[in-house]
Design an enzyme around this catalytic site. Structure first.
Site, PDB file in Angstrom:
ATOM      1  N   TYR A   1       0.915  -1.092  -0.177  1.00 57.16           N
ATOM      2  CA  TYR A   1       0.003   0.002   0.045  1.00 57.16           C
ATOM      3  C   TYR A   1       1.036   1.222  -0.055  1.00 57.16           C
ATOM      4  O   TYR A   1       1.987   1.187   0.262  1.00 57.16           O
ATOM      5  CB  TYR A   1      -0.855  -0.107   1.251  1.00 57.16           C
ATOM      6  CG  TYR A   1      -2.176   0.906   1.029  1.00 57.16           C
ATOM      7  CD1 TYR A   1      -3.020   0.602   0.152  1.00 57.16           C
ATOM      8  CD2 TYR A   1      -2.421   1.832   2.002  1.00 57.16           C
ATOM      9  CE1 TYR A   1      -4.255   1.579  -0.154  1.00 57.16           C
ATOM     10  CE2 TYR A   1      -3.396   2.827   1.974  1.00 57.16           C
ATOM     11  CZ  TYR A   1      -4.496   2.370   0.795  1.00 57.16           C
ATOM     12  OH  TYR A   1      -5.224   3.390   0.930  1.00 57.16           O
TER      13      TYR A   1
ATOM     14  N   ASN B   1     -20.169  -4.559  -7.079  1.00 59.53           N
ATOM     15  CA  ASN B   1     -20.663  -5.300  -5.837  1.00 59.53           C
ATOM     16  C   ASN B   1     -19.892  -5.148  -4.667  1.00 59.53           C
ATOM     17  O   ASN B   1     -20.133  -5.533  -3.729  1.00 59.53           O
ATOM     18  CB  ASN B   1     -20.939  -6.936  -5.843  1.00 59.53           C
ATOM     19  CG  ASN B   1     -19.694  -7.568  -6.516  1.00 59.53           C
ATOM     20  OD1 ASN B   1     -18.920  -6.950  -7.022  1.00 59.53           O
ATOM     21  ND2 ASN B   1     -19.740  -8.780  -6.231  1.00 59.53           N
ATOM     22  N   SER B   2     -18.908  -4.197  -4.871  1.00 62.56           N
ATOM     23  CA  SER B   2     -18.031  -3.979  -3.753  1.00 62.56           C
ATOM     24  C   SER B   2     -18.399  -2.862  -2.827  1.00 62.56           C
ATOM     25  O   SER B   2     -19.736  -2.334  -3.085  1.00 62.56           O
ATOM     26  CB  SER B   2     -16.437  -3.316  -4.385  1.00 62.56           C
ATOM     27  OG  SER B   2     -16.906  -1.980  -4.876  1.00 62.56           O
TER      28      SER B   2
ATOM     29  N   ARG C   1     -21.167 -15.203 -11.916  1.00 62.59           N
ATOM     30  CA  ARG C   1     -20.923 -16.307 -11.134  1.00 62.59           C
ATOM     31  C   ARG C   1     -22.200 -17.179 -11.065  1.00 62.59           C
ATOM     32  O   ARG C   1     -22.993 -16.925 -11.607  1.00 62.59           O
ATOM     33  CB  ARG C   1     -20.745 -15.736  -9.477  1.00 62.59           C
ATOM     34  CG  ARG C   1     -22.195 -14.739  -9.258  1.00 62.59           C
ATOM     35  CD  ARG C   1     -21.739 -13.810  -8.190  1.00 62.59           C
ATOM     36  NE  ARG C   1     -21.086 -12.720  -8.602  1.00 62.59           N
ATOM     37  CZ  ARG C   1     -19.930 -12.181  -8.132  1.00 62.59           C
ATOM     38  NH1 ARG C   1     -19.635 -12.350  -6.702  1.00 62.59           N
ATOM     39  NH2 ARG C   1     -19.417 -11.458  -8.617  1.00 62.59           N
TER      40      ARG C   1
ATOM     41  N   TRP D   1      -7.926   8.979  -4.553  1.00 58.41           N
ATOM     42  CA  TRP D   1      -7.174   8.222  -3.389  1.00 58.41           C
ATOM     43  C   TRP D   1      -8.001   9.097  -2.314  1.00 58.41           C
ATOM     44  O   TRP D   1      -7.204  10.434  -2.165  1.00 58.41           O
ATOM     45  CB  TRP D   1      -5.945   8.361  -3.372  1.00 58.41           C
ATOM     46  CG  TRP D   1      -5.269   7.365  -2.128  1.00 58.41           C
ATOM     47  CD1 TRP D   1      -5.896   6.462  -1.625  1.00 58.41           C
ATOM     48  CD2 TRP D   1      -4.111   7.644  -1.447  1.00 58.41           C
ATOM     49  NE1 TRP D   1      -5.287   5.693  -0.689  1.00 58.41           N
ATOM     50  CE2 TRP D   1      -4.169   6.459  -0.618  1.00 58.41           C
ATOM     51  CE3 TRP D   1      -2.892   8.372  -1.735  1.00 58.41           C
ATOM     52  CZ2 TRP D   1      -2.843   6.194   0.342  1.00 58.41           C
ATOM     53  CZ3 TRP D   1      -1.996   8.321  -0.757  1.00 58.41           C
ATOM     54  CH2 TRP D   1      -1.883   7.238   0.228  1.00 58.41           C
TER      55      TRP D   1
END
Ligand SMILES: NC(=O)c1ccc[n+]([C@@H]2O[C@H](COP(=O)([O-])OP(=O)(O)OC[C@H]3O[C@@H](n4cnc5c(N)ncnc54)[C@H](OP(=O)(O)O)[C@@H]3O)[C@@H](O)[C@H]2O)c1
Length: 299
Positions: free
Chosen positions: A18, A117-118, A142, A235
């Protein structure tokens, strides 16, 4: 601390990949909600009983107790659901800023996003719906895809399609029903980002905020030459740093989001609440694909 989620950036921080790495030894977790138990004699903005979230990343939230400086915390209302409070400071903030800061969106304009879907994606769907903006939501296929489509539509998603469908020519039918997106939100990278660009309006903007596929963003020359698309990045941590001298900006962002929560327009992401003692199970689950549920540690 009362509750804290496990986000991909927490994992990346532990992996050392990160952009922000704490000095070691360190406590994991960048987000969460706590309750003030006691304050020092010079503290003016907080009192025992207040609910607080970190004002910035790197505080270390996966713990039961901590002593924090007043300026490193933000007071939030204590009448919102615990899971909403625990997941308020990163994903909904990111979603809201990306919807507000890159293009002037008018009602009926559309936004396309991958990883719909996050946690970020679910917040984008709900905030865009509250703002009258249409969303085209791309997810990975899926076995239980229909269940996921219905879940996202119940949050306010206008269209939900798979990555595979987005590549097929039939997708043209979709763009007869909805305006071509002026804004694309990319949390995946790789081919998925290229596909978002393919459907972007002339002079539209793609904002990259995540790289879940760990693949570089590939940009066809034609998107730059013939469509003059803009490629930007976002960010949240940088936004907070950039506005650190003006705490009102962050407070007003949190106030706006809490007002969406109070009006029932923003709910917590689908989540699995796990006692802190079972953190290993939660950490493993947070790295599994196709889980579609945020792991939230309960202290
Ligand atoms: N820039 C910022 O300020 C900022 C702020 C918040 C989050 N983020 C980033 O945004 C991303 C999402 O964070 P989050 O907390 O919303 O995530 P999350 O709730 O944990 O969800 C992860 C998402 O990534 C998808 N995914 C996982 N592996 C993938 C792959 N190989 N290819 C395509 N999709 C994949 C998952 O889809 P499946 O269900 O198909 O597995 C799911 O939609 C992360 O990269 C995070 O670091 C950035």
């Amino acid at each position: 601390m009362m509750a804290a989620p496990i986000n991909p950036s927490d994992i990346n921080m532990i992996q050392g990949t990160y952009a922000l790495l704490p000095d070691l030894p360190a406590v994991g977790g960048n987000e969460g909600v706590g309750q003030v138990m006691k304050t020092g004699s010079h503290v003016t903005a907080l009192k025992p009983g207040d609910w607080v979230i970190p004002a910035d990343a790197g505080l270390g939230t996966w713990r039961t107790e901590a002593v924090f400086d007043e300026v490193s915390l933000l007071k939030i209302p204590s009448d919102i659901p615990l899971t909403c409070a625990a997941t308020l400071g990163v994903n909904p903030c990111t979603a809201y800023r990306m919807l507000c800061d890159f293009e002037i969106l008018r009602p009926e304009d559309s936004v396309i996003q991958n990883a719909a879907n996050s946690g970020v994606g679910q917040a984008v769907i709900q905030l865009a719906a509250a703002m009258g903006i249409k969303t085209i939501n791309v997810v990975r296929d899926r076995p239980n895809i229909q269940e996921l489509v219905e879940r996202l539509k119940s949050l306010g998603a206008d269209h939900v399609i798979t990555e595979e469908m987005l590549r097929k020519s039939e997708v043209k039918e979709l763009f007869k029903k909805v305006a071509k997106p002026i804004l694309a939100l990319n949390g995946v990278g790789g081919k998925s980002a290229t596909e978002l660009l393919r459907h972007l309006q002339h002079k539209g903007t793609m904002v990259t905020y995540g790289g879940m596929s760990k693949q570089p963003v590939t940009v066809p020359a034609s998107a730059l030459i013939f469509k003059d698309v803009k490629l930007r990045g976002f960010w949240m941590t940088q936004w907070k740093t950039d506005h650190s001298q003006d705490k009102e900006k962050l407070n007003s962002l949190i106030t706006d989001l809490c007002s969406f929560i109070h009006k029932g327009q923003l709910v917590a992401p689908v989540c699995r609440q796990v006692p802190l003692a079972d953190y290993q199970v939660a950490l493993e689950a947070s790295m599994e694909p196709f889980v579609s549920a945020k792991q939230i540690l309960l202290m």
